[in-house]
Design an enzyme around this catalytic site. Structure first.
Site, PDB file in Angstrom:
ATOM      1  N   HIS A  99     -12.893 -16.356  11.142  1.00 44.39           N
ATOM      2  CA  HIS A  99     -14.212 -17.089  10.386  1.00 44.39           C
ATOM      3  C   HIS A  99     -14.789 -17.482  12.416  1.00 44.39           C
ATOM      4  CE1 HIS A  99     -10.904 -20.226  10.206  1.00 44.39           C
ATOM      5  NE2 HIS A  99     -12.104 -21.183  11.349  1.00 44.39           N
ATOM      6  N   ASP A 129      -8.826 -13.603   6.686  1.00 43.59           N
ATOM      7  CA  ASP A 129      -9.477 -14.179   8.310  1.00 43.59           C
ATOM      8  C   ASP A 129      -8.410 -14.115   9.455  1.00 43.59           C
ATOM      9  OD1 ASP A 129     -11.090 -15.847   9.458  1.00 43.59           O
ATOM     10  OD2 ASP A 129     -10.344 -17.759   8.772  1.00 43.59           O
ATOM     11  N   SER A 203      -8.395 -23.864  14.866  1.00 44.39           N
ATOM     12  CA  SER A 203      -8.500 -22.478  13.822  1.00 44.39           C
ATOM     13  C   SER A 203      -8.054 -21.298  14.968  1.00 44.39           C
ATOM     14  CB  SER A 203     -10.117 -22.382  13.121  1.00 44.39           C
ATOM     15  OG  SER A 203      -9.982 -23.585  12.406  1.00 44.39           O
TER      16      SER A 203
END
Length: 354
Positions: A99, A129, A203
């Site tokens: 993402h 992911d 992230s």
């Protein structure tokens, strides 16, 4: 006789006095005890995690890029920070989240020492992911990879990344839980939960243990607002390694697939169906021509066991089948309209887009 009693009394008093002295000495000087002795308490805990940070932080990088411009549009945004990544080895392979880089172009990796290099996308796996990039620079830092399956609740962990684009930041906490799923973040969920602060920009960064070993890739935080509330999630490094190996060898992740839609059976449903065990999954759909269809499975069938192992929630079955290589024969048993059944199906490769 009296002399013997006097001698015994003297010896007992001496022993008690000696134990008392030893007890006080242990309280005042616990380091006298051998390493690992329970009475040493927290004396073995490090006063600093600087060595763990020094061993891992140079391999944690910042990703920079811009949103991809649709065909026919000339305006392009200036490059900006997207998130974090981890240099896995000296060959320049960088792990991040899918993402983080989805829908972007002109990707660059910026190292802590200020060097930067364009990043090529090797492969991506939206189902976990995970994305794999590659850069070309000399003398790249790398990171020591640990074992996420050895993590225990209460273990100290450090989250390293670039939150809010303020620069590399380290936060410290513990493992709050393992095997977290049903969060709706990705198709295959098996997250490490931690209270080490994970914020926007973290992230794709590193979750490391107190020994300076990579144990997870930071992915998300739970919040009702745009800040951290002490509930963060990381992808276990054991899972990441498997994804990386498949992306390098095949350009995609190969997973097993039967072609069914499922939902977890509730205890009330199990009782209503007259099942002996209060667990299982209900097949909501069976795709025509799929391995499940060829094996004779039908919607509303209840699957209670996969290869004779109980299935409690649908995620368990999904992970179990996905871990099988195409061509594997799998035995499914359960109930259809109150009657038990047992079938064998041949696992196929999961389509890249479902």
């Amino acid at each position: 006789m009296g002399s013997a009693r006097h001698t015994l009394s003297f010896l007992l008093q001496s022993a008690v006095a000696g134990l008392a002295v030893a007890f006080v000495a242990v309280l005042l000087f616990p380091d006298l005890l051998p390493e690992g002795h329970p009475l040493r308490g927290g004396q073995s805990a490090p006063a600093s995690y600087a060595s763990a940070v020094a061993a891992t932080a140079p391999a944690v990088v910042t990703l920079v890029g811009r949103p991809a411009v649709p065909a026919g549009f000339a305006e392009r945004q200036a490059p900006g920070s997207l998130g974090s990544g981890v240099v896995m080895n000296g060959e320049g392979f960088v792990i991040t989240n899918h993402h983080v880089i989805a829908g972007t172009e002109d990707l660059e990796v910026v190292l802590v020492d200020g060097r930067r290099a364009p990043a090529r996308l090797v492969g991506t796996d939206p189902d976990t992911d995970v994305a794999l990039l590659r850069i070309e620079l000399p003398d790249l830092p790398s990171i020591r990879v640990g074992r996420s399956d050895q993590l225990e609740v209460g273990d100290v962990v450090l989250a390293i990344g670039n939150p809010f684009s303020i620069g590399q930041t380290v936060t410290q906490g513990i493992v709050s839980g393992t095997g977290r799923g049903q969060l709706g973040l990705s198709q295959f969920e098996n997250f490490i939960q931690t209270d080490a602060a994970i914020n926007v920009g973290n992230s794709g960064g590193a979750l490391v243990n107190a020994r300076g070993e990579l144990v997870g890739i930071n992915t998300a935080f739970f919040s009702r607002r745009l800040d951290s509330e002490g509930i963060g999630f990381a992808i276990p490094i054991n899972l990441v390694r498997g994804v990386m190996e498949d992306l390098l060898e095949y350009g995609r992740v190969i997973r097993g697939w039967l072609g069914v839609g499922t939902q977890t059976l509730t205890p009330d449903q199990a009782r209503a169906l007259g099942l002996a065990e209060p667990y299982g999954i209900i097949l909501t759909t069976v795709q025509p021509g799929s391995p499940a269809d060829r094996a004779g499975l039908r919607p509303n069938d209840v699957i209670t066991h996969v290869n004779d192992q109980p299935v409690v929630v649908w995620q368990d079955a999904l992970r179990s089948i996905a871990a099988m290589r195409p061509g594997t024969r799998v035995t499914l048993s359960g109930s259809r309209r109150g009657q038990g059944f047992r079938v064998e199906a041949e696992v196929a490769e999961r389509p890249s887009r479902l």
